[in-house]
Design a protein around this motif. Structure first.
Motif, PDB file in Angstrom:
ATOM      1  N   HIS A 128       2.044  -9.913  13.482  1.00 63.59           N
ATOM      2  CA  HIS A 128       3.184 -10.311  12.883  1.00 63.59           C
ATOM      3  C   HIS A 128       4.121  -9.496  12.147  1.00 63.59           C
ATOM      4  O   HIS A 128       4.888  -9.896  11.401  1.00 63.59           O
ATOM      5  CB  HIS A 128       2.881 -11.664  11.973  1.00 63.59           C
ATOM      6  CG  HIS A 128       2.073 -12.792  12.587  1.00 63.59           C
ATOM      7  ND1 HIS A 128       3.313 -13.774  13.205  1.00 63.59           N
ATOM      8  CD2 HIS A 128       0.957 -13.412  13.083  1.00 63.59           C
ATOM      9  CE1 HIS A 128       2.582 -14.691  13.952  1.00 63.59           C
ATOM     10  NE2 HIS A 128       1.330 -14.579  13.679  1.00 63.59           N
ATOM     11  N   ASP A 129       3.703  -8.193  12.726  1.00 64.35           N
ATOM     12  CA  ASP A 129       4.482  -7.166  12.225  1.00 64.35           C
ATOM     13  C   ASP A 129       4.687  -6.752  10.573  1.00 64.35           C
ATOM     14  O   ASP A 129       5.275  -6.210  10.077  1.00 64.35           O
ATOM     15  CB  ASP A 129       5.971  -7.081  12.318  1.00 64.35           C
ATOM     16  CG  ASP A 129       6.200  -7.193  13.970  1.00 64.35           C
ATOM     17  OD1 ASP A 129       5.270  -6.300  14.662  1.00 64.35           O
ATOM     18  OD2 ASP A 129       6.998  -7.799  14.594  1.00 64.35           O
ATOM     19  N   HIS A 130       3.365  -7.175  10.057  1.00 63.01           N
ATOM     20  CA  HIS A 130       2.911  -6.785   8.670  1.00 63.01           C
ATOM     21  C   HIS A 130       2.027  -5.905   8.513  1.00 63.01           C
ATOM     22  O   HIS A 130       1.254  -5.594   9.378  1.00 63.01           O
ATOM     23  CB  HIS A 130       2.491  -8.221   7.487  1.00 63.01           C
ATOM     24  CG  HIS A 130       3.467  -9.144   7.701  1.00 63.01           C
ATOM     25  ND1 HIS A 130       4.966  -9.010   7.365  1.00 63.01           N
ATOM     26  CD2 HIS A 130       3.629 -10.110   8.627  1.00 63.01           C
ATOM     27  CE1 HIS A 130       5.383 -10.449   7.708  1.00 63.01           C
ATOM     28  NE2 HIS A 130       4.830 -10.963   8.474  1.00 63.01           N
ATOM     29  N   MET A 138       4.511  -6.442   3.306  1.00 63.00           N
ATOM     30  CA  MET A 138       5.096  -7.520   4.186  1.00 63.00           C
ATOM     31  C   MET A 138       6.655  -7.331   4.729  1.00 63.00           C
ATOM     32  O   MET A 138       7.129  -6.791   3.786  1.00 63.00           O
ATOM     33  CB  MET A 138       5.095  -8.813   3.104  1.00 63.00           C
ATOM     34  CG  MET A 138       5.414 -10.042   4.034  1.00 63.00           C
ATOM     35  SD  MET A 138       4.711 -11.635   3.363  1.00 63.00           S
ATOM     36  CE  MET A 138       5.361 -12.713   4.497  1.00 63.00           C
ATOM     37  N   ARG A 139       6.897  -7.611   5.723  1.00 61.11           N
ATOM     38  CA  ARG A 139       8.379  -7.601   6.094  1.00 61.11           C
ATOM     39  C   ARG A 139       8.911  -8.788   5.844  1.00 61.11           C
ATOM     40  O   ARG A 139       8.315  -9.910   5.787  1.00 61.11           O
ATOM     41  CB  ARG A 139       8.318  -7.098   7.673  1.00 61.11           C
ATOM     42  CG  ARG A 139       7.573  -5.994   8.027  1.00 61.11           C
ATOM     43  CD  ARG A 139       8.101  -5.582   9.511  1.00 61.11           C
ATOM     44  NE  ARG A 139       7.260  -4.195   9.936  1.00 61.11           N
ATOM     45  CZ  ARG A 139       7.818  -2.958   9.531  1.00 61.11           C
ATOM     46  NH1 ARG A 139       8.814  -2.781   8.770  1.00 61.11           N
ATOM     47  NH2 ARG A 139       7.186  -2.239   9.978  1.00 61.11           N
ATOM     48  N   THR A 198      10.512 -10.775   7.424  1.00 62.99           N
ATOM     49  CA  THR A 198      10.880 -11.463   8.791  1.00 62.99           C
ATOM     50  C   THR A 198      10.293 -13.061   8.894  1.00 62.99           C
ATOM     51  O   THR A 198      10.542 -13.797   9.736  1.00 62.99           O
ATOM     52  CB  THR A 198      10.288 -10.671   9.942  1.00 62.99           C
ATOM     53  OG1 THR A 198       9.158 -10.247   9.862  1.00 62.99           O
ATOM     54  CG2 THR A 198      11.453  -9.293   9.951  1.00 62.99           C
ATOM     55  N   GLN A 199       9.277 -13.166   7.928  1.00 60.45           N
ATOM     56  CA  GLN A 199       8.422 -14.375   8.119  1.00 60.45           C
ATOM     57  C   GLN A 199       8.367 -14.616   6.494  1.00 60.45           C
ATOM     58  O   GLN A 199       7.958 -14.204   5.792  1.00 60.45           O
ATOM     59  CB  GLN A 199       7.087 -13.957   8.673  1.00 60.45           C
ATOM     60  CG  GLN A 199       6.186 -14.844   9.036  1.00 60.45           C
ATOM     61  CD  GLN A 199       4.853 -14.724   9.854  1.00 60.45           C
ATOM     62  OE1 GLN A 199       4.502 -13.627   9.827  1.00 60.45           O
ATOM     63  NE2 GLN A 199       4.439 -15.507  10.537  1.00 60.45           N
ATOM     64  N   ALA A 200       8.219 -16.123   6.253  1.00 61.62           N
ATOM     65  CA  ALA A 200       7.463 -16.949   5.188  1.00 61.62           C
ATOM     66  C   ALA A 200       5.992 -16.564   5.016  1.00 61.62           C
ATOM     67  O   ALA A 200       5.338 -16.613   5.933  1.00 61.62           O
ATOM     68  CB  ALA A 200       7.970 -18.130   5.236  1.00 61.62           C
ATOM     69  N   SER A 228       4.082 -18.414   3.413  1.00 60.07           N
ATOM     70  CA  SER A 228       3.111 -19.628   3.835  1.00 60.07           C
ATOM     71  C   SER A 228       2.981 -19.690   5.276  1.00 60.07           C
ATOM     72  O   SER A 228       1.931 -20.188   5.649  1.00 60.07           O
ATOM     73  CB  SER A 228       4.135 -20.912   3.332  1.00 60.07           C
ATOM     74  OG  SER A 228       5.122 -20.780   3.816  1.00 60.07           O
ATOM     75  N   ASP A 229       3.865 -19.315   6.230  1.00 59.76           N
ATOM     76  CA  ASP A 229       3.850 -19.445   7.575  1.00 59.76           C
ATOM     77  C   ASP A 229       2.595 -18.229   7.953  1.00 59.76           C
ATOM     78  O   ASP A 229       1.838 -18.551   8.789  1.00 59.76           O
ATOM     79  CB  ASP A 229       5.004 -18.899   8.005  1.00 59.76           C
ATOM     80  CG  ASP A 229       6.280 -20.212   8.226  1.00 59.76           C
ATOM     81  OD1 ASP A 229       5.680 -21.354   7.918  1.00 59.76           O
ATOM     82  OD2 ASP A 229       7.296 -19.846   8.147  1.00 59.76           O
ATOM     83  N   LEU A 230       2.852 -17.400   7.580  1.00 60.12           N
ATOM     84  CA  LEU A 230       1.766 -15.955   7.881  1.00 60.12           C
ATOM     85  C   LEU A 230       0.381 -16.585   7.566  1.00 60.12           C
ATOM     86  O   LEU A 230      -0.516 -16.540   8.016  1.00 60.12           O
ATOM     87  CB  LEU A 230       2.157 -14.802   7.075  1.00 60.12           C
ATOM     88  CG  LEU A 230       1.210 -13.670   7.111  1.00 60.12           C
ATOM     89  CD1 LEU A 230       0.909 -13.291   8.639  1.00 60.12           C
ATOM     90  CD2 LEU A 230       1.613 -12.554   6.303  1.00 60.12           C
ATOM     91  N   LYS A 290      -1.346 -19.104   9.622  1.00 61.10           N
ATOM     92  CA  LYS A 290      -1.684 -18.348  11.024  1.00 61.10           C
ATOM     93  C   LYS A 290      -3.101 -17.857  10.650  1.00 61.10           C
ATOM     94  O   LYS A 290      -4.033 -17.882  11.246  1.00 61.10           O
ATOM     95  CB  LYS A 290      -0.798 -17.341  11.386  1.00 61.10           C
ATOM     96  CG  LYS A 290       0.526 -17.908  11.995  1.00 61.10           C
ATOM     97  CD  LYS A 290       0.446 -18.451  13.369  1.00 61.10           C
ATOM     98  CE  LYS A 290       1.868 -18.891  14.115  1.00 61.10           C
ATOM     99  NZ  LYS A 290       1.240 -19.528  15.145  1.00 61.10           N
TER     100      LYS A 290
END
Length: 152
Positions: free
Chosen positions: A42-44, A62-63, A65-67, A69-71, A74
């Protein structure tokens, strides 16, 4: 995202459901590698990961590009599925709902990395609950004591 520059370092802490001591040393490193892969996909960036039989600490870059909570949905969902698929335990494995996340500046990272590396030594002196409450208090995070992890 062109022209977006960030430096976001987060320590994320989460526990096995009911704080059961289910993460066994024989497969702990494999689990952490699997989680690292999920986060990197997820690019982190995983800076440090470690834990105890009942909980995990992950320090990430963390980038935006994503919340978070979503990461975490996953990471927790895919890792519990992987544990169950590989039958590392005889019952169904799940993570406890929720997580803690704490932000740090780059200058604080060496201390946090060392803290995560030395989880076993740290928990020989302090329970996970006390550790977690200390992190919440130190970071001035408001919480409801009814929902904070309880000692097993």
């Amino acid at each position: 995202m062109a022209n977006t520059y960030t430096q976001i370092h987060l320590q994320i802490v989460f526990a096995v459901k009911h704080r059961q001591c289910l993460i066994h040393p024989s497969w702990k490193d494999e689990l952490f590698k699997y989680m690292t892969g999920i986060i990197q996909n997820h690019d982190h960036k995983v800076i440090q990961i470690n834990g105890m039989p009942d909980h995990v600490h992950i320090l990430i870059g963390m980038r935006p590009t994503q919340a978070l909570s979503d990461l975490m949905k996953k990471v927790k969902g895919e890792s519990s599925e992987w544990i169950n698929k590989n039958k590392f335990i005889s019952t169904k494995f799940s993570w406890q709902e929720g997580f803690g996340a704490f932000s740090y500046s780059k200058s604080q990272l060496p201390v946090i990395i060392n803290y995560i590396i030395n989880q076993e030594a740290h928990h020989s002196r302090q329970s996970f609950r006390k550790e977690y409450l200390h992190m919440l208090d130190k970071n001035e995070v408001q919480y409801d004591e009814r929902y904070v992890f309880h000692d097993v």
